[in-house]
Design a protein around this motif. Structure first.
Motif, PDB file in Angstrom:
ATOM      1  N   ILE A 161       0.834  -1.200   0.000  1.00 22.23           N
ATOM      2  CA  ILE A 161       0.000   0.000   0.000  1.00 22.23           C
ATOM      3  C   ILE A 161       0.867   1.248   0.000  1.00 22.23           C
ATOM      4  O   ILE A 161       0.570   2.236  -0.677  1.00 22.23           O
ATOM      5  CB  ILE A 161      -0.952  -0.005   1.218  1.00 22.23           C
ATOM      6  N   TRP A 162       1.963   1.193   0.759  1.00 21.40           N
ATOM      7  CA  TRP A 162       2.872   2.340   0.799  1.00 21.40           C
ATOM      8  C   TRP A 162       3.449   2.628  -0.582  1.00 21.40           C
ATOM      9  O   TRP A 162       3.540   3.790  -0.996  1.00 21.40           O
ATOM     10  CB  TRP A 162       4.001   2.066   1.792  1.00 21.40           C
ATOM     11  N   MET A 163       3.817   1.581  -1.327  1.00 20.58           N
ATOM     12  CA  MET A 163       4.364   1.772  -2.665  1.00 20.58           C
ATOM     13  C   MET A 163       3.322   2.375  -3.605  1.00 20.58           C
ATOM     14  O   MET A 163       3.630   3.260  -4.410  1.00 20.58           O
ATOM     15  CB  MET A 163       4.859   0.432  -3.226  1.00 20.58           C
ATOM     16  N   VAL A 164       2.078   1.900  -3.497  1.00 13.31           N
ATOM     17  CA  VAL A 164       1.009   2.443  -4.340  1.00 13.31           C
ATOM     18  C   VAL A 164       0.790   3.922  -4.028  1.00 13.31           C
ATOM     19  O   VAL A 164       0.664   4.759  -4.935  1.00 13.31           O
ATOM     20  CB  VAL A 164      -0.296   1.645  -4.132  1.00 13.31           C
ATOM     21  N   MET A 165       0.761   4.255  -2.739  1.00 17.37           N
ATOM     22  CA  MET A 165       0.575   5.649  -2.340  1.00 17.37           C
ATOM     23  C   MET A 165       1.743   6.518  -2.789  1.00 17.37           C
ATOM     24  O   MET A 165       1.558   7.667  -3.200  1.00 17.37           O
ATOM     25  CB  MET A 165       0.416   5.737  -0.819  1.00 17.37           C
ATOM     26  N   LEU A 166       2.952   5.970  -2.715  1.00 16.99           N
ATOM     27  CA  LEU A 166       4.138   6.712  -3.138  1.00 16.99           C
ATOM     28  C   LEU A 166       4.049   7.068  -4.618  1.00 16.99           C
ATOM     29  O   LEU A 166       4.289   8.216  -5.014  1.00 16.99           O
ATOM     30  CB  LEU A 166       5.396   5.882  -2.861  1.00 16.99           C
ATOM     31  N   VAL A 167       3.684   6.084  -5.441  1.00 15.09           N
ATOM     32  CA  VAL A 167       3.576   6.321  -6.884  1.00 15.09           C
ATOM     33  C   VAL A 167       2.453   7.314  -7.175  1.00 15.09           C
ATOM     34  O   VAL A 167       2.617   8.249  -7.972  1.00 15.09           O
ATOM     35  CB  VAL A 167       3.330   4.992  -7.626  1.00 15.09           C
ATOM     36  N   TRP A 168       1.303   7.134  -6.513  1.00 18.15           N
ATOM     37  CA  TRP A 168       0.157   8.012  -6.756  1.00 18.15           C
ATOM     38  C   TRP A 168       0.462   9.450  -6.335  1.00 18.15           C
ATOM     39  O   TRP A 168       0.196  10.396  -7.086  1.00 18.15           O
ATOM     40  CB  TRP A 168      -1.063   7.482  -6.015  1.00 18.15           C
ATOM     41  N   ASP A 186       1.802  15.075  -7.594  1.00 17.31           N
ATOM     42  CA  ASP A 186       2.695  16.213  -7.365  1.00 17.31           C
ATOM     43  C   ASP A 186       3.408  16.623  -8.650  1.00 17.31           C
ATOM     44  O   ASP A 186       3.621  17.813  -8.906  1.00 17.31           O
ATOM     45  CB  ASP A 186       3.722  15.865  -6.285  1.00 17.31           C
ATOM     46  N   ALA A 187       3.784  15.636  -9.464  1.00 21.08           N
ATOM     47  CA  ALA A 187       4.463  15.940 -10.729  1.00 21.08           C
ATOM     48  C   ALA A 187       3.535  16.710 -11.668  1.00 21.08           C
ATOM     49  O   ALA A 187       3.943  17.693 -12.301  1.00 21.08           O
ATOM     50  CB  ALA A 187       4.941  14.651 -11.391  1.00 21.08           C
ATOM     51  N   LEU A 188       2.286  16.270 -11.759  1.00 20.98           N
ATOM     52  CA  LEU A 188       1.321  16.963 -12.620  1.00 20.98           C
ATOM     53  C   LEU A 188       1.068  18.384 -12.130  1.00 20.98           C
ATOM     54  O   LEU A 188       0.965  19.323 -12.933  1.00 20.98           O
ATOM     55  CB  LEU A 188       0.009  16.175 -12.667  1.00 20.98           C
ATOM     56  N   LYS A 189       0.985  18.554 -10.815  1.00 26.76           N
ATOM     57  CA  LYS A 189       0.770  19.898 -10.274  1.00 26.76           C
ATOM     58  C   LYS A 189       1.985  20.782 -10.526  1.00 26.76           C
ATOM     59  O   LYS A 189       1.853  21.976 -10.820  1.00 26.76           O
ATOM     60  CB  LYS A 189       0.482  19.819  -8.776  1.00 26.76           C
ATOM     61  N   PHE A 190       3.173  20.196 -10.436  1.00 28.15           N
ATOM     62  CA  PHE A 190       4.389  20.971 -10.683  1.00 28.15           C
ATOM     63  C   PHE A 190       4.451  21.418 -12.144  1.00 28.15           C
ATOM     64  O   PHE A 190       4.803  22.564 -12.445  1.00 28.15           O
ATOM     65  CB  PHE A 190       5.621  20.129 -10.333  1.00 28.15           C
ATOM     66  N   ILE A 191       4.094  20.516 -13.049  1.00 23.56           N
ATOM     67  CA  ILE A 191       4.075  20.865 -14.473  1.00 23.56           C
ATOM     68  C   ILE A 191       3.039  21.958 -14.734  1.00 23.56           C
ATOM     69  O   ILE A 191       3.292  22.918 -15.472  1.00 23.56           O
ATOM     70  CB  ILE A 191       3.776  19.617 -15.326  1.00 23.56           C
ATOM     71  N   ALA A 192       1.872  21.814 -14.109  1.00 20.19           N
ATOM     72  CA  ALA A 192       0.823  22.821 -14.279  1.00 20.19           C
ATOM     73  C   ALA A 192       1.271  24.178 -13.748  1.00 20.19           C
ATOM     74  O   ALA A 192       0.980  25.220 -14.343  1.00 20.19           O
ATOM     75  CB  ALA A 192      -0.451  22.369 -13.563  1.00 20.19           C
ATOM     76  N   SER A 226      -0.984  17.224   8.131  1.00 19.46           N
ATOM     77  CA  SER A 226      -1.692  16.379   7.170  1.00 19.46           C
ATOM     78  C   SER A 226      -1.054  16.455   5.783  1.00 19.46           C
ATOM     79  O   SER A 226      -0.849  15.433   5.117  1.00 19.46           O
ATOM     80  CB  SER A 226      -3.162  16.806   7.102  1.00 19.46           C
ATOM     81  N   ILE A 227      -0.718  17.672   5.363  1.00 19.66           N
ATOM     82  CA  ILE A 227      -0.121  17.847   4.032  1.00 19.66           C
ATOM     83  C   ILE A 227       1.292  17.281   3.992  1.00 19.66           C
ATOM     84  O   ILE A 227       1.683  16.590   3.042  1.00 19.66           O
ATOM     85  CB  ILE A 227      -0.121  19.339   3.644  1.00 19.66           C
ATOM     86  N   ILE A 228       2.061  17.570   5.038  1.00 20.68           N
ATOM     87  CA  ILE A 228       3.440  17.074   5.083  1.00 20.68           C
ATOM     88  C   ILE A 228       3.472  15.550   5.098  1.00 20.68           C
ATOM     89  O   ILE A 228       4.341  14.918   4.478  1.00 20.68           O
ATOM     90  CB  ILE A 228       4.175  17.636   6.319  1.00 20.68           C
ATOM     91  N   HIS A 229       2.520  14.936   5.801  1.00 19.60           N
ATOM     92  CA  HIS A 229       2.467  13.471   5.846  1.00 19.60           C
ATOM     93  C   HIS A 229       2.330  12.901   4.437  1.00 19.60           C
ATOM     94  O   HIS A 229       2.984  11.910   4.081  1.00 19.60           O
ATOM     95  CB  HIS A 229       1.301  13.018   6.717  1.00 19.60           C
ATOM     96  N   ARG A 230       1.482  13.529   3.625  1.00 20.19           N
ATOM     97  CA  ARG A 230       1.323  13.061   2.247  1.00 20.19           C
ATOM     98  C   ARG A 230       2.561  13.363   1.412  1.00 20.19           C
ATOM     99  O   ARG A 230       3.000  12.549   0.598  1.00 20.19           O
ATOM    100  CB  ARG A 230       0.096  13.720   1.605  1.00 20.19           C
ATOM    101  N   LYS A 231       3.151  14.545   1.637  1.00 18.24           N
ATOM    102  CA  LYS A 231       4.335  14.931   0.866  1.00 18.24           C
ATOM    103  C   LYS A 231       5.519  14.008   1.152  1.00 18.24           C
ATOM    104  O   LYS A 231       6.355  13.764   0.271  1.00 18.24           O
ATOM    105  CB  LYS A 231       4.719  16.379   1.192  1.00 18.24           C
ATOM    106  N   LYS A 232       5.596  13.505   2.389  1.00 18.06           N
ATOM    107  CA  LYS A 232       6.690  12.594   2.725  1.00 18.06           C
ATOM    108  C   LYS A 232       6.548  11.263   2.003  1.00 18.06           C
ATOM    109  O   LYS A 232       7.525  10.531   1.846  1.00 18.06           O
ATOM    110  CB  LYS A 232       6.737  12.370   4.241  1.00 18.06           C
ATOM    111  N   ASN A 233       5.333  10.945   1.587  1.00 15.18           N
ATOM    112  CA  ASN A 233       5.098   9.734   0.806  1.00 15.18           C
ATOM    113  C   ASN A 233       5.019  10.081  -0.677  1.00 15.18           C
ATOM    114  O   ASN A 233       4.119   9.652  -1.392  1.00 15.18           O
ATOM    115  CB  ASN A 233       3.801   9.054   1.266  1.00 15.18           C
ATOM    116  N   SER A 234       5.947  10.914  -1.103  1.00 12.99           N
ATOM    117  CA  SER A 234       6.018  11.335  -2.497  1.00 12.99           C
ATOM    118  C   SER A 234       7.480  11.574  -2.857  1.00 12.99           C
ATOM    119  O   SER A 234       8.286  11.947  -2.004  1.00 12.99           O
ATOM    120  CB  SER A 234       5.205  12.621  -2.709  1.00 12.99           C
ATOM    121  N   LEU A 235       7.799  11.354  -4.111  1.00 14.29           N
ATOM    122  CA  LEU A 235       9.164  11.591  -4.594  1.00 14.29           C
ATOM    123  C   LEU A 235       9.253  12.917  -5.341  1.00 14.29           C
ATOM    124  O   LEU A 235      10.065  13.083  -6.243  1.00 14.29           O
ATOM    125  CB  LEU A 235       9.605  10.440  -5.511  1.00 14.29           C
ATOM    126  N   GLU A 236       8.410  13.871  -4.943  1.00 10.83           N
ATOM    127  CA  GLU A 236       8.346  15.155  -5.645  1.00 10.83           C
ATOM    128  C   GLU A 236       9.700  15.857  -5.684  1.00 10.83           C
ATOM    129  O   GLU A 236      10.141  16.330  -6.737  1.00 10.83           O
ATOM    130  CB  GLU A 236       7.311  16.062  -4.975  1.00 10.83           C
TER     131      GLU A 236
END
Length: 382
Positions: free
Chosen positions: A126-133, A138-144, A256-266
């Motif tokens: 589940i952690w891997m799925v959340m990391l990819v998602w 975050d990548a799409l938002k950064f591009i936008a 809450s936001i940081i928790h999600r950001k930590k599970n991202s490779l942004e």
């Protein structure tokens, strides 16, 4: 130093460093002037004077000036191409020694990083799925953000088109690091989470003075193991600027936001993509794209860890460290630097957008006090 080769591409070349060309000792005549105000004016004036590109891009200013914080002041002016914040601070640390033992290097806090296996409530899959998602989102938002998505206009956003020619104002304020750690431990957060929460609360209070409270709400509803050099990855963080009866609400939202950001490779993704863009398009075009992304956001935030004990620079004990940066298209940049039991908040502001940076420093201090008081009250009732 950097030079242009035959194809006009910039490259690094070795050069002989003449220390006298980089050390500046100004003659200071204060008379009845305020030393703190003089220092702020002196450092702010440096933002209008470009570094001499015919020699390595750094200067050391030695000021025989007694301020409310220190007996003398050393100002380091270094071009960001030399290194990022972590590597430059590591360089400063390497030049210092413990005051208690001049043979030892400074001690830095130990980092306790959690692995994916120790994340409560998550299986590894589940952690891997959340990391990819999360990384994809975050990548799409950064591009936008690079292409068209802009922050809501506020008085602190400034006009990025004029940033290179503007005189920036640099101020700082020192607060008690123990207060921040107290909040961190009570709320089960990190120091960085607390600082973001304090910054969000302070900016909400500051902007409330320029907007009616309801107008502000409506507006927001619309819208060293480190390596040397520049290893910079960006993370887009949405600050929620609003007034809350409970100051701890700022911490809860940030956590809450940081928790999600930590599970991202942004951050890793933005760093890697920047490196690829530099190789494909060259430094100038890649820098233009980066500048476009930054100009669509409101401010910069950085937090650096410093020595846990008092250190000295060539026998002179250091009382505080206040890093900052300028030249990028932001009217407000916040740097937080820990040192011993203190946290120094450094603000770089565009005075045409933020004419009263000391008031913002006051709001940061007051936000920290109110959050600490709320934590103490909560603990007392539990």
């Amino acid at each position: 130093m950097k030079v242009n080769d035959s194809s006009q591409e910039q490259k690094w070349v070795r050069t002989k460093v003449v220390a006298e060309d980089h050390v500046i000792i100004p003659k200071i005549e204060l008379e009845n002037a305020n030393a703190d105000a003089f220092l702020e004016s002196y450092v702010s004036d440096l933002t209008t004077i470009p570094l001499d590109t015919s020699k390595p891009l750094w200067e050391v200013h030695l000021l025989d000036l007694k301020t409310s914080d220190a007996q003398n002041v050393v100002v380091l002016k270094i071009n960001h191409s030399v290194g990022d914040g972590m590597s430059l601070m590591s360089l400063v640390h390497a030049c210092t020694r413990k005051t208690s033992n001049h043979e030892e290097l400074p001690s830095l806090p130990n980092e306790n990083r959690l692995s994916s296996k120790s994340m409560a409530g998550y299986s590894r899959l589940i952690w891997m799925v959340m990391l990819v998602w999360n990384t994809l989102c975050d990548a799409l938002k950064f591009i936008a953000t690079t292409m068209f998505l802009k922050d809501t206009d506020t008085p602190i956003k400034g006009d990025f088109r004029l940033s290179k020619s503007k005189r920036m104002c640099l101020v700082h304020r020192t607060v008690d690091l123990e207060d921040i750690k107290f909040i961190k431990n009570a709320m089960k957060m990190t120091v960085n989470d607390v600082l973001l929460g304090v910054a969000q609360a302070a900016l909400s209070e500051y902007l409330e003075r320029r907007y009616e409270v309801q107008d502000l709400a409506n507006m927001m509803a619309k819208g060293s193991k480190c390596k040397w050099g520049n290893w910079i990855g960006y993370m887009l963080f949405p600050l929620s600027l609003a007034l809350h009866d409970d100051p701890l609400e700022h911490l809860r939202r940030v956590k809450s936001i940081i928790h999600r950001k930590k599970n991202s490779l942004e951050a890793l993704l933005t760093f890697t993509s920047t490196k690829i863009l530099i190789k494909m398009l060259g430094v100038v075009r890649a820098a233009s794209l980066t500048s476009r992304t930054i100009s669509n956001t409101t401010m910069s935030f950085s937090n650096l860890v410093g020595p846990t004990e008092e250190v000295s620079l060539y026998g002179h004990p250091i009382t505080y460290i206040a890093p900052s940066a300028y030249g990028h298209p932001h009217a407000l940049t916040m740097h937080f630097q820990s040192y011993m039991n203190k946290m120094t908040i450094s603000l770089t502001v565009d005075p045409t957008a933020i004419c009263d940076p000391h008031q913002l420093c006051d709001d940061l201090e007051e936000s920290l006090r109110s959050i600490k008081a709320a934590v103490q009250e909560r603990n007392a009732t539990q």
